[in-house]
Design an enzyme around this catalytic site. Structure first.
Site, PDB file in Angstrom:
ATOM      1  N   GLU A  64      10.828  -4.611   4.037  1.00  0.00           N
ATOM      2  CA  GLU A  64      10.991  -5.720   3.645  1.00  0.00           C
ATOM      3  C   GLU A  64      10.761  -6.044   2.329  1.00  0.00           C
ATOM      4  O   GLU A  64      11.501  -6.736   1.388  1.00  0.00           O
ATOM      5  CB  GLU A  64      10.104  -6.667   4.497  1.00  0.00           C
ATOM      6  N   LYS A  71       0.656  -1.252  -0.076  1.00  0.00           N
ATOM      7  CA  LYS A  71      -0.079  -0.125   0.052  1.00  0.00           C
ATOM      8  C   LYS A  71       0.775   1.244   0.034  1.00  0.00           C
ATOM      9  O   LYS A  71       0.661   2.221  -0.676  1.00  0.00           O
ATOM     10  CB  LYS A  71      -0.952   0.073   1.045  1.00  0.00           C
ATOM     11  N   GLU A  74      -3.815  -6.545  15.046  1.00  0.00           N
ATOM     12  CA  GLU A  74      -3.489  -5.169  14.437  1.00  0.00           C
ATOM     13  C   GLU A  74      -4.503  -4.054  14.687  1.00  0.00           C
ATOM     14  O   GLU A  74      -4.558  -2.997  14.933  1.00  0.00           O
ATOM     15  CB  GLU A  74      -3.043  -5.205  13.202  1.00  0.00           C
ATOM     16  N   LYS A  81      10.137  -0.067  13.832  1.00  0.00           N
ATOM     17  CA  LYS A  81      10.554   0.123  12.563  1.00  0.00           C
ATOM     18  C   LYS A  81      11.698   1.146  12.634  1.00  0.00           C
ATOM     19  O   LYS A  81      12.484   1.227  12.034  1.00  0.00           O
ATOM     20  CB  LYS A  81       9.448   0.613  11.636  1.00  0.00           C
ATOM     21  N   GLY A 123      -4.502  -1.820   5.047  1.00  0.00           N
ATOM     22  CA  GLY A 123      -3.683  -2.998   4.629  1.00  0.00           C
ATOM     23  C   GLY A 123      -4.399  -4.328   5.061  1.00  0.00           C
ATOM     24  O   GLY A 123      -4.443  -5.274   4.091  1.00  0.00           O
ATOM     25  N   ARG A 124      -4.756  -4.414   6.163  1.00  0.00           N
ATOM     26  CA  ARG A 124      -5.288  -5.751   6.480  1.00  0.00           C
ATOM     27  C   ARG A 124      -6.707  -6.068   5.939  1.00  0.00           C
ATOM     28  O   ARG A 124      -7.483  -7.103   6.455  1.00  0.00           O
ATOM     29  CB  ARG A 124      -5.256  -5.945   8.193  1.00  0.00           C
ATOM     30  N   HIS A 140      -2.691 -33.032  18.565  1.00  0.00           N
ATOM     31  CA  HIS A 140      -1.436 -33.681  18.955  1.00  0.00           C
ATOM     32  C   HIS A 140      -0.164 -33.073  19.419  1.00  0.00           C
ATOM     33  O   HIS A 140       0.961 -33.140  19.514  1.00  0.00           O
ATOM     34  CB  HIS A 140      -0.589 -34.508  17.724  1.00  0.00           C
TER      35      HIS A 140
END
Ligand code: F6P
Length: 495
Positions: free
Chosen positions: A169, A163, A306, A465, A220-221, A337
């Protein structure tokens, strides 16, 4: 309750009809319906960023968009779905590499993992030839290196999702891809990359000319419904993607139109608040009984944590109640398990959400019945438990001859009374998954509103950040970092 191909059973929760009615009334008194309508109408509900949160519009049918003077959204949707089909059918493109992180990764990755095998197993005749979709988002380049090591740059289409187009990254991965492709042939990167971003200028400056944008009111999410979903649309085809949007829109309409007491996101949002503020549950465990949904817990972590992991209200005042807890999980039966021991006999009662798919896409119905029986069995075990008397009455071989039957029975008792919700999808297909994600989005909005917080910003990701950039600068210079421990690590880590 069944809506848009989903059934939700929250009868094994610490509430009854009277409590549900009281909570519903309380939420109405707080103005949840007004908030819902205001959000949908495009009012500023994200006050710290002065933005609306209108992601629902991305799944609205064309006639609704036209009526709302949002026909540009419909045009973009048409265009990106055409591009998706073109990539899907291009015999020269055998691989798509999707680059992005957070909301620019988790949604598309969930969709591709959940839905592409259906389309590869015969529902779509073209499927066998469709490109493989690879994802790399981590700032650790090993993820991308492992992908490109096996590929020929000429076979690859790049989809860069960000966005902001400034996420560190994403830029690291994109730089590496640019070098990898251009090393093979000058300008191959430009010819084979598409950027999806709200910052077209930055994408162009990076060297991508083929771009799709989306409005800044799409967080974004909440962006998988936008062109950010391009890679998923390549995997499932434009018709599949439209069906995803339609399923989500069915749930949106249910959220907007149905009675609060019958309204699934409304009620699940209330339950989330009840869990945190009355039951004081710190976490909620989500267990999809379908390996294809293994990324769902990670997707929900961003969506819920978030959005609602906040400590101040919309106006910036401290809140004095708990907001979102930790969401976590793994697919069943694997989880049975690993951590189910803790869920059944641990000291921290934790509500569990079982997600089941009623009809499998393989033909072994007996195996599928076994799987569903496991989900139902675990939910029942959490509820019923097993008393000391029941455990003592069972004839079990005593491994330790010096032990009494009662002594071993203590290890074999289950407290019971542990809460769970069962959600089932009639099939795992684009429509039902769209409805499920929309359900989760709206329940997050319900809880966030009732907690008085802003579910649409994410300032909490910034400090780390900023400090990372400062530390990197120190790593690249001879200056000593002011924090002694960090300075020591910088010295030890010399790369
Ligand atoms: O770090 C958090 C975040 O800002 C998320 O909210 C977002 O989904 C992700 O980073 C990626 O951001 P972008 O799409 O701008 O690269």
């Amino acid at each position: 309750r069944e809506v848009a191909g989903l059934r939700v059973d929250a009868s094994r929760q610490p509430w009854d009809e009277a409590l549900r009615r009281d909570l519903t009334l309380w939420s109405l008194q707080k103005g949840l319906d007004t908030f819902r309508n205001a959000q949908f109408a495009g009012e500023i509900v994200n006050r710290s960023e002065a933005r609306a949160a209108r992601h629902c519009l991305l799944r609205a049918p064309d006639h609704v968009l036209n009526a709302k003077h949002q026909s540009a959204l419909a045009a973009t949707r048409l265009r990106f779905l055409e591009v998706a089909d073109k990539i899907r059918q291009d015999p020269n493109i055998r691989h798509v590499i999707h680059i992005g992180i957070g909301g620019s990764d988790l949604g598309p990755r969930l969709l591709v993992q959940a839905l592409s095998s259906i389309h590869a197993s015969g529902l779509d005749a073209r499927a066998a030839k469709q490109p493989d979709i690879h994802f790399a988002g981590n700032g650790d380049l090993h993820e991308l290196e492992a992908v490109i090591a096996r590929l020929n740059p000429y076979d690859v289409q790049i989809v860069l999702c960000s966005k902001s187009f400034s996420t560190a990254e994403t830029l690291v991965n994109a730089e590496r891809l640019k070098a990898w492709m251009n090393n093979e042939s000058q300008d191959l990167f430009k010819a084979r990359s598409i950027a999806i971003t709200a910052n077209i200028k930055a994408a162009q400056a990076f060297g991508v000319s083929d771009c799709f944008d989306f409005p800044d009111w799409v967080g974004g999410r909440f962006s998988l419904w936008s062109p950010i979903g391009l890679s998923a649309a390549v995997a499932i085809g434009s018709e599949g993607f439209k069906s995803l949007l339609n399923g989500a829109w069915d749930m949106d309409r249910h959220w907007l139109e149905s009675d609060p007491y019958e309204n699934l996101p409304w009620q699940l949002g209330l339950l989330d608040v009840w869990h945190r503020n009355a039951m004081h549950y710190n976490t909620r465990c989500v267990v999809p009984y379908d390996a294809r949904l293994s990324r769902l817990p990670a997707y929900l972590q961003q969506l819920e944590m978030e959005s609602n992991g906040k400590s101040v209200d919309q106006a910036g005042r401290a809140i004095h109640h708990a907001s979102a807890g930790l969401v976590w999980g793994e697919p069943g039966t694997n989880a049975q398990h690993s951590f189910f021991q803790w869920l059944h006999q641990g000291t921290e009662p934790t509500p569990v959400e079982f997600i089941m798919i009623e009809r499998p896409d393989h033909s072994d119905h007996a195996a599928h019945r076994k799987l569903l029986a496991n989900a139902l069995g675990q939910s029942l075990a959490l509820l019923k438990g097993k008393s000391l008397d029941q455990a003592s009455a069972e004839s079990v071989k005593l491994a330790n001859p010096s032990w009494s039957r009662e002594q071993l029975a203590a290890h074999r008792t289950f407290q019971g009374g542990r809460a769970s919700t069962i959600i089932s999808l009639n099939r795992l297909d684009p429509s039902s998954l769209g409805a499920l994600i929309s359900l989760f989005e709206h329940r997050v909005e319900v809880a966030g509103f009732l907690w008085g917080i802003n579910s649409f910003d994410q300032w909490g990701v910034e400090l780390g950040k900023e400090l990372a950039i400062d530390i990197e600068n120190h790593m690249n210079s001879s200056q000593i970092h002011p924090d002694p421990q960090t300075a020591l690590w910088i010295k030890l880590l010399e790369v």
